[in-house]
Design a protein around this motif. Structure first.
Motif, PDB file in Angstrom:
ATOM      1  N   ALA A  54       0.825  -1.209   0.000  1.00  0.00           N
ATOM      2  CA  ALA A  54       0.000   0.000   0.000  1.00  0.00           C
ATOM      3  C   ALA A  54       0.857   1.256   0.000  1.00  0.00           C
ATOM      4  CB  ALA A  54      -0.929   0.004   1.211  1.00  0.00           C
ATOM      5  N   LEU A  55       2.040   1.175   0.592  1.00  0.00           N
ATOM      6  CA  LEU A  55       2.929   2.327   0.640  1.00  0.00           C
ATOM      7  C   LEU A  55       3.344   2.753  -0.768  1.00  0.00           C
ATOM      8  CD1 LEU A  55       4.435   4.225   2.569  1.00  0.00           C
ATOM      9  CD2 LEU A  55       6.353   2.625   2.535  1.00  0.00           C
ATOM     10  N   ALA A  56       3.397   1.776  -1.672  1.00  0.00           N
ATOM     11  CA  ALA A  56       3.806   2.070  -3.048  1.00  0.00           C
ATOM     12  C   ALA A  56       2.637   2.557  -3.901  1.00  0.00           C
ATOM     13  CB  ALA A  56       4.427   0.826  -3.677  1.00  0.00           C
ATOM     14  N   THR A  57       1.425   2.173  -3.539  1.00  0.00           N
ATOM     15  CA  THR A  57       0.268   2.524  -4.372  1.00  0.00           C
ATOM     16  C   THR A  57      -0.391   3.835  -3.968  1.00  0.00           C
ATOM     17  OG1 THR A  57      -1.282   1.232  -3.010  1.00  0.00           O
ATOM     18  CG2 THR A  57      -0.220   0.094  -4.850  1.00  0.00           C
TER      19      THR A  57
ATOM     20  N   CYS B 189     -16.661  14.857   1.799  1.00  0.00           N
ATOM     21  CA  CYS B 189     -17.186  13.488   1.795  1.00  0.00           C
ATOM     22  C   CYS B 189     -16.037  12.540   1.485  1.00  0.00           C
ATOM     23  CB  CYS B 189     -18.289  13.332   0.757  1.00  0.00           C
ATOM     24  SG  CYS B 189     -18.945  11.636   0.637  1.00  0.00           S
ATOM     25  N   LEU B 190     -15.788  11.610   2.398  1.00  0.00           N
ATOM     26  CA  LEU B 190     -14.769  10.578   2.215  1.00  0.00           C
ATOM     27  C   LEU B 190     -15.489   9.258   1.948  1.00  0.00           C
ATOM     28  CD1 LEU B 190     -11.963   9.239   2.411  1.00  0.00           C
ATOM     29  CD2 LEU B 190     -12.206   9.286   4.906  1.00  0.00           C
ATOM     30  N   ALA B 191     -15.331   8.729   0.739  1.00  0.00           N
ATOM     31  CA  ALA B 191     -16.015   7.491   0.348  1.00  0.00           C
ATOM     32  C   ALA B 191     -15.026   6.333   0.320  1.00  0.00           C
ATOM     33  CB  ALA B 191     -16.668   7.653  -1.018  1.00  0.00           C
ATOM     34  N   ILE B 192     -15.436   5.207   0.903  1.00  0.00           N
ATOM     35  CA  ILE B 192     -14.569   4.030   0.984  1.00  0.00           C
ATOM     36  C   ILE B 192     -15.221   2.880   0.220  1.00  0.00           C
ATOM     37  CG2 ILE B 192     -13.422   2.404   2.526  1.00  0.00           C
ATOM     38  CD1 ILE B 192     -13.725   4.551   4.751  1.00  0.00           C
ATOM     39  N   SER B 193     -14.494   2.339  -0.755  1.00  0.00           N
ATOM     40  CA  SER B 193     -15.019   1.228  -1.553  1.00  0.00           C
ATOM     41  C   SER B 193     -13.854   0.424  -2.113  1.00  0.00           C
ATOM     42  CB  SER B 193     -15.892   1.750  -2.700  1.00  0.00           C
ATOM     43  OG  SER B 193     -16.264   0.691  -3.571  1.00  0.00           O
ATOM     44  N   HIS B 194     -13.799  -0.849  -1.790  1.00  0.00           N
ATOM     45  CA  HIS B 194     -12.720  -1.719  -2.271  1.00  0.00           C
ATOM     46  C   HIS B 194     -12.670  -1.727  -3.801  1.00  0.00           C
ATOM     47  CE1 HIS B 194     -10.176  -5.148  -2.995  1.00  0.00           C
ATOM     48  NE2 HIS B 194     -11.173  -5.914  -3.382  1.00  0.00           N
ATOM     49  N   THR B 195     -13.790  -2.015  -4.444  1.00  0.00           N
ATOM     50  CA  THR B 195     -13.822  -2.118  -5.900  1.00  0.00           C
ATOM     51  C   THR B 195     -13.950  -0.766  -6.587  1.00  0.00           C
ATOM     52  OG1 THR B 195     -16.233  -2.363  -5.979  1.00  0.00           O
ATOM     53  CG2 THR B 195     -14.919  -4.386  -5.747  1.00  0.00           C
ATOM     54  N   GLY B 196     -14.538   0.207  -5.882  1.00  0.00           N
ATOM     55  CA  GLY B 196     -14.809   1.494  -6.511  1.00  0.00           C
ATOM     56  C   GLY B 196     -16.001   1.446  -7.431  1.00  0.00           C
ATOM     57  N   GLN B 197     -16.790   0.403  -7.317  1.00  0.00           N
ATOM     58  CA  GLN B 197     -17.912   0.209  -8.229  1.00  0.00           C
ATOM     59  C   GLN B 197     -19.260   0.100  -7.514  1.00  0.00           C
ATOM     60  OE1 GLN B 197     -15.062  -2.599 -11.083  1.00  0.00           O
ATOM     61  NE2 GLN B 197     -17.017  -3.353 -10.414  1.00  0.00           N
TER      62      GLN B 197
ATOM     63  N   LYS C 277      -2.009  -7.242  -2.747  1.00  0.00           N
ATOM     64  CA  LYS C 277      -1.517  -8.319  -3.599  1.00  0.00           C
ATOM     65  C   LYS C 277      -2.648  -9.235  -4.081  1.00  0.00           C
ATOM     66  CE  LYS C 277       1.998 -11.975  -3.541  1.00  0.00           C
ATOM     67  NZ  LYS C 277       2.899 -12.752  -2.682  1.00  0.00           N
ATOM     68  N   GLU C 278      -3.840  -9.013  -3.619  1.00  0.00           N
ATOM     69  CA  GLU C 278      -4.959  -9.874  -3.978  1.00  0.00           C
ATOM     70  C   GLU C 278      -5.073 -10.003  -5.494  1.00  0.00           C
ATOM     71  OE1 GLU C 278      -7.429  -8.057  -0.280  1.00  0.00           O
ATOM     72  OE2 GLU C 278      -8.381  -8.163  -2.241  1.00  0.00           O
ATOM     73  N   THR C 279      -5.198 -11.221  -5.951  1.00  0.00           N
ATOM     74  CA  THR C 279      -5.250 -11.435  -7.391  1.00  0.00           C
ATOM     75  C   THR C 279      -6.570 -12.006  -7.859  1.00  0.00           C
ATOM     76  OG1 THR C 279      -4.187 -13.595  -7.082  1.00  0.00           O
ATOM     77  CG2 THR C 279      -2.770 -11.746  -7.608  1.00  0.00           C
ATOM     78  N   ASN C 280      -7.272 -12.747  -7.023  1.00  0.00           N
ATOM     79  CA  ASN C 280      -8.568 -13.241  -7.472  1.00  0.00           C
ATOM     80  C   ASN C 280      -9.677 -12.381  -6.900  1.00  0.00           C
ATOM     81  OD1 ASN C 280      -9.503 -14.244  -4.912  1.00  0.00           O
ATOM     82  ND2 ASN C 280      -8.168 -16.004  -5.149  1.00  0.00           N
ATOM     83  N   TYR C 281     -10.902 -12.692  -7.287  1.00  0.00           N
ATOM     84  CA  TYR C 281     -12.007 -11.825  -6.890  1.00  0.00           C
ATOM     85  C   TYR C 281     -12.795 -12.425  -5.745  1.00  0.00           C
ATOM     86  CZ  TYR C 281     -15.357  -8.124  -7.478  1.00  0.00           C
ATOM     87  OH  TYR C 281     -16.121  -7.017  -7.283  1.00  0.00           O
ATOM     88  N   ARG C 282     -12.118 -12.674  -4.630  1.00  0.00           N
ATOM     89  CA  ARG C 282     -12.837 -13.033  -3.420  1.00  0.00           C
ATOM     90  C   ARG C 282     -13.670 -11.847  -3.000  1.00  0.00           C
ATOM     91  NH1 ARG C 282      -7.465 -14.276  -1.147  1.00  0.00           N
ATOM     92  NH2 ARG C 282      -7.823 -12.187  -0.564  1.00  0.00           N
ATOM     93  N   ILE C 283     -14.723 -12.093  -2.242  1.00  0.00           N
ATOM     94  CA  ILE C 283     -15.595 -11.002  -1.834  1.00  0.00           C
ATOM     95  C   ILE C 283     -14.917 -10.167  -0.763  1.00  0.00           C
ATOM     96  CG2 ILE C 283     -17.850 -10.423  -0.868  1.00  0.00           C
ATOM     97  CD1 ILE C 283     -18.903 -13.019  -1.991  1.00  0.00           C
ATOM     98  N   GLU C 284     -14.417  -8.986  -1.168  1.00  0.00           N
ATOM     99  CA  GLU C 284     -13.844  -8.038  -0.223  1.00  0.00           C
ATOM    100  C   GLU C 284     -12.888  -8.717   0.765  1.00  0.00           C
ATOM    101  OE1 GLU C 284     -14.674  -4.747  -0.292  1.00  0.00           O
ATOM    102  OE2 GLU C 284     -16.164  -4.927  -1.846  1.00  0.00           O
ATOM    103  N   ALA C 285     -11.826  -9.274   0.264  1.00  0.00           N
ATOM    104  CA  ALA C 285     -10.874  -9.992   1.109  1.00  0.00           C
ATOM    105  C   ALA C 285     -10.429  -9.143   2.295  1.00  0.00           C
ATOM    106  CB  ALA C 285      -9.668 -10.420   0.281  1.00  0.00           C
ATOM    107  N   MET C 286     -10.183  -9.816   3.423  1.00  0.00           N
ATOM    108  CA  MET C 286      -9.858  -9.128   4.670  1.00  0.00           C
ATOM    109  C   MET C 286      -8.625  -8.234   4.532  1.00  0.00           C
ATOM    110  SD  MET C 286     -10.717  -8.600   7.799  1.00  0.00           S
ATOM    111  CE  MET C 286     -11.759  -9.948   8.362  1.00  0.00           C
TER     112      MET C 286
ATOM    113  N   SER D 127      -7.645  -6.384   2.129  1.00  0.00           N
ATOM    114  CA  SER D 127      -7.946  -5.068   1.560  1.00  0.00           C
ATOM    115  C   SER D 127      -8.515  -4.149   2.628  1.00  0.00           C
ATOM    116  CB  SER D 127      -8.936  -5.201   0.395  1.00  0.00           C
ATOM    117  OG  SER D 127     -10.229  -5.573   0.845  1.00  0.00           O
ATOM    118  N   ARG D 128      -9.295  -4.694   3.543  1.00  0.00           N
ATOM    119  CA  ARG D 128      -9.858  -3.880   4.620  1.00  0.00           C
ATOM    120  C   ARG D 128      -8.771  -3.445   5.606  1.00  0.00           C
ATOM    121  NH1 ARG D 128     -14.579  -7.827   6.205  1.00  0.00           N
ATOM    122  NH2 ARG D 128     -13.657  -9.121   4.577  1.00  0.00           N
TER     123      ARG D 128
END
Length: 293
Positions: free
Chosen positions: A123-126, A193-201, A243-252, A254-255
């Motif tokens: 996350a430090l790099a992104t 307004c600060l919006a939080i969304s893993h996918t942004g969708q 580093k998450e590569t597959n589409y698990r539902i909101e992997a822990m 990322s939170r």
């Protein structure tokens, strides 16, 4: 778009996804065929895409991709990706990409801890330092802060709202998406307004951020992907990927990454307003102490 049969609520099952999509190809519009062929060419790659990525890869539009997903019988692009992941990835990867069925419980623990630590480090790099500084400046001077997010982002929203209150910010995080939308529409150009969304969708979060922007408020998005509807909308984007590569539902992981970035924002904002934050935190400690034996 024309399809060969009526859509179902669940869409094609994982086992027949590929065959159903290929069978429908001749009956699809040229735009839908472009989307379908992009998916069929490399299903694992599509799992890692945002809806914006797929629209660009297929040379179509975001609206066309969403319409395609619904015509295929899915609730939206996220639903399509979840079903696609079940078909395109080994079963154990639907749980976590680093684990294997033969792993011991201790090995699972070590792998999960290691991958989560890697995610926080990544996350430090992104996270762009300029965007982070800009977000701190906006939050440190805002009159009122609305934090929005639903689903698995909801616990993060509540934790962040609590922390920013203890920094002396007038912060709200309504319990449901309708409340968030209404609160956003009542913001002013002095608010944020600060919006939080893993996918942004997420539709509800995008609607709230849109209302805040239309009200003239500053808008900040915390998400995991560079290109998504929410990043196209927000004034400031904090991209905290992992580093998450597959589409698990909101992997822990990322939170945890998002929580870490929010904690850094909280500390940085507190340092900008030391007198205000110290007073607020003293009152907070006093209130919390009364609930302890």
């Amino acid at each position: 778009m024309t399809t060969t049969s009526a859509s179902t609520d669940a869409g094609p099952t994982a086992s027949d996804f590929d065959s159903v999509l290929r069978a429908r190809l001749p009956t699809l519009t040229r735009t839908a065929q472009a989307i379908a062929n992009t998916i069929l060419a490399d299903p694992p790659a599509v799992i890692h895409m945002t809806v914006t990525d797929l629209a660009e890869a297929s040379e179509t539009s975001l609206a066309s991709v969403v319409r395609f997903c619904k015509d295929m019988g899915y609730k939206g692009f996220a639903d399509l990706k979840i079903n696609l992941a079940r078909h395109a990835l080994p079963a154990q990867q639907a749980i976590h990409e680093d684990v294997n069925p033969t792993d011991s419980s201790d090995s699972v623990l070590r792998k999960i801890v290691r991958s989560t630590a890697d995610a926080v480090h990544t996350a430090l790099a992104t996270v762009d330092s300029g965007s982070f500084d800009e977000a701190v400046e906006v939050l440190a001077s805002t009159r009122r802060l609305l934090i929005a997010g639903v689903g698995t982002s909801w616990p993060i929203v509540q934790d962040a709202a609590y922390r920013f209150r203890t920094a002396g910010l007038l912060t709200e995080a309504p319990i449901d998406s309708h409340g968030q939308h209404v609160s956003a529409s009542l913001l002013t150009n002095e608010d944020t307004c600060l919006a939080i969304s893993h996918t942004g969708q997420t539709r509800e979060t995008i609607m709230t951020l849109t209302a805040a922007k239309e009200a003239g408020a500053h808008t900040i998005a915390l998400t995991s992907f560079y290109r998504s509807p929410i990043t196209a909308l927000a004034d400031i984007n904090l991209i905290a990927g992992s580093k998450e590569t597959n589409y698990r539902i909101e992997a822990m992981s990322s939170r945890i990454v998002h929580t870490t970035v929010l904690d850094a924002l909280f500390v940085a904002v507190s340092l900008r307003n030391p007198d205000v934050s110290t007073t607020a935190q003293t009152k907070t400690l006093k209130a919390v102490a009364s609930h302890r034996l």
